[in-house]
Design a protein around this motif. Structure first.
Motif: not given
Ligand code: ADP
Ligand code: ASP
Ligand code: MG
Length: 463
Positions: A46-47, A67-73
């Motif tokens: 994020l940073l 990457v963040l979308r994939d990681k959480h979904t």
């Protein structure tokens, strides 16, 4: 009640999250309150993306958002099977990540990235992680509620490392959480984040979820505060660099605070403060090995283990030396050094003054060094012109090595043994802290020699 904080690794993948659920279920009879971090690595992503956004590196930002979308979904799809619950969680995740993408867009447009924006951006890690953890608990039959800590923890507006308003927060926390727990609902509270009176998002410092765990645990009068992480407890040195580091069964609050301040990353230094006030024991536990007893951190230690408990080191520091023959006997120099640095909110890690008084060394984080030197040159401009001060010099990168243990005072030979060990490892000591507290000996070495120094001192006390 029992407050349990789960760190980034512990909520970082499917297997770990399944373990978290099993741990929470095991302790349901203790009426748990859960606090959790962002999934491992997410805060850094994020940073870093915020930095890319301000530099208008759009591809890098978009890649990271994906990457963040994939990681959480992926977590949602693997662990939630109820259709309605899965749809709801996926929608919430998409909405949050869309909002995050908008923030990055704003940063890129304005080409401005303030500490305030960084906190707003960083908060998404804990929000995503705790929202999903709460859904996962529900999925496994544990009634749970996601709690955004911005509604219960108040801070000042010192973005990046905000100070908590305890009277206000304690009441908000207890008023919200105690009734939930009484209804057998497990609250999942976001670590690390809080808000100002005006509702602006703040963070309480990197690795601050431990601190949140303790703030929450103390406010609800927990029996104990458990910090679940990826090692068996507090160890005699960082196990990543010192292979024969040993787990400590008990240490005191003061020892824990001191060793974490000097680099033992396993617990945030501020974690001890709320717990001390209510005399609540803290326990460090391993999600990879839940049956291990862990380390108990409390007021007194019965343990008769070694006088020296840990050898730690902290990297990325600079030494600023202020020197000049004219400084001898001139009153007020140290006071002026410290007030200038306090004005700039520079974190002074260590001070060392030669008894001849013509040299004062201060150790600061490398990231604060330029600001500190600039301010000191300003403050002492006249003294430099008059040659009262010859120079303000910087040496970096440096590390502080600290040997920590209660009861070191009154035990002869600890310092001698420490410095002998360092000398035998052919590591040069650049400065030694003056007036160090009775429970630590700390000294500065070049960063490239820090591991060798820690290993040598650790070997001297643990063989
Ligand atoms: P979490 O994500 O659970 O908060 P951290 O990475 O912040 O975990 O802290 C745990 C890590 O701290 C361990 O994996 C270990 O490498 C490191 N560490 C550094 N010093 C020590 C120490 N003295 N004892 C135990 N762990 C330490
Ligand atoms: N996620 C935050 C960080 O990485 C807080 C924490 O994990 O304790 O700094
Ligand atoms: Mg941590």
């Amino acid at each position: 009640m029992l407050t349990m904080k789960f760190g980034g690794t512990s909520v970082g993948d499917v297997l770990r999250l399944q373990e978290v659920v099993s741990i929470v279920k095991t302790f349901l009879h203790e009426r748990p309150v859960v606090v959790a971090s962002a999934m491992g690595g997410v805060t850094n992503i994020l940073l870093a993306s915020a930095q890319s956004a301000v530099e208008r590196k759009n591809n890098a930002v978009e890649q990271n958002i994906q990457v963040l979308r994939d990681k959480h979904t992926a977590i949602a799809r693997a662990l939630i099977h109820d259709d309605a619950r899965l749809t709801r969680l996926l929608q919430q995740q998409q909405a949050l990540i869309d909002e995050l993408a908008n923030l990055y867009h704003g940063v890129a447009l304005l080409k401005e990235l303030s500490p305030r924006s960084l906190d707003a951006i960083a908060s998404f890690g804990e929000i995503l992680s705790c929202n999903q953890l709460s859904a996962i608990l529900e999925e496994s039959g544990v009634p749970s509620r996601f709690i955004d800590a911005r509604t219960i923890i108040r801070t000042d507006s010192h973005f990046g490392e905000a100070a908590v308003d305890f009277p206000h927060s304690n009441k908000l926390i207890a008023d919200l959480l105690v009734p939930l727990v009484a209804q057998n609902i497990v609250p999942v509270v976001t670590g690390f984040i809080a808000s100002t009176e005006d509702g602006l998002t703040t963070t309480i410092g990197r690795s601050g979820s431990d601190y949140t765990g303790s703030i929450v645990g103390a406010a609800v009068d927990s029996r104990e505060i458990w910090i679940w992480t990826d090692v068996d407890g507090v160890m005699s040195a960082d196990p990543r660099s010192i292979k024969n580091a040993a787990v400590l069964s008990e240490i005191s609050y003061r020892e824990a605070a001191e060793m974490s301040y000097f680099g033992a990353k396993v617990i945030h230094p501020k974690t001890m403060t709320p717990a001390i006030e209510k005399n609540i024991p803290i326990r460090i536990k391993n999600t990879f090995n839940p049956s291990a007893p862990g380390t108990l951190i409390s007021k007194a230690t019965q343990s008769t283990a070694s006088v020296v408990k840990t050898v730690t080191s902290i990297d990325n520091l600079s030494i600023i030396s202020i020197e000049g023959n004219g400084m001898v006997g001139v009153p007020g120099i140290s006071a002026r050094i410290f007030s200038s640095l306090a004005r700039m909110r520079v974190n002074v890690m260590m001070i060392s003054q030669a008894s001849s008084e013509h040299n004062v060394c201060i150790v600061v984080p490398k990231t604060d060094c330029d600001r500190a030197v600039k301010e000191l040159r300003n403050e002492f401009a006249i003294d430099i012109a008059k040659k009262i001060i010859d120079d303000i010099a910087v040496q970096e990168p440096m590390s502080i090595v600290a040997v920590v243990g209660e009861g070191m005072r009154g035990t002869w030979g600890i310092a001698g043994k420490t410095f002998d060990a360092v000398a035998q490892a052919h590591v040069n000591i650049i400065a030694i802290a003056q007036g160090s507290s009775e429970l630590n000996i700390s000294f500065v070495v070049e960063q490239k020699e820090a591991v060798a120094a820690v290993q040598a001192v650790h070997d001297a006390f643990y063989h």
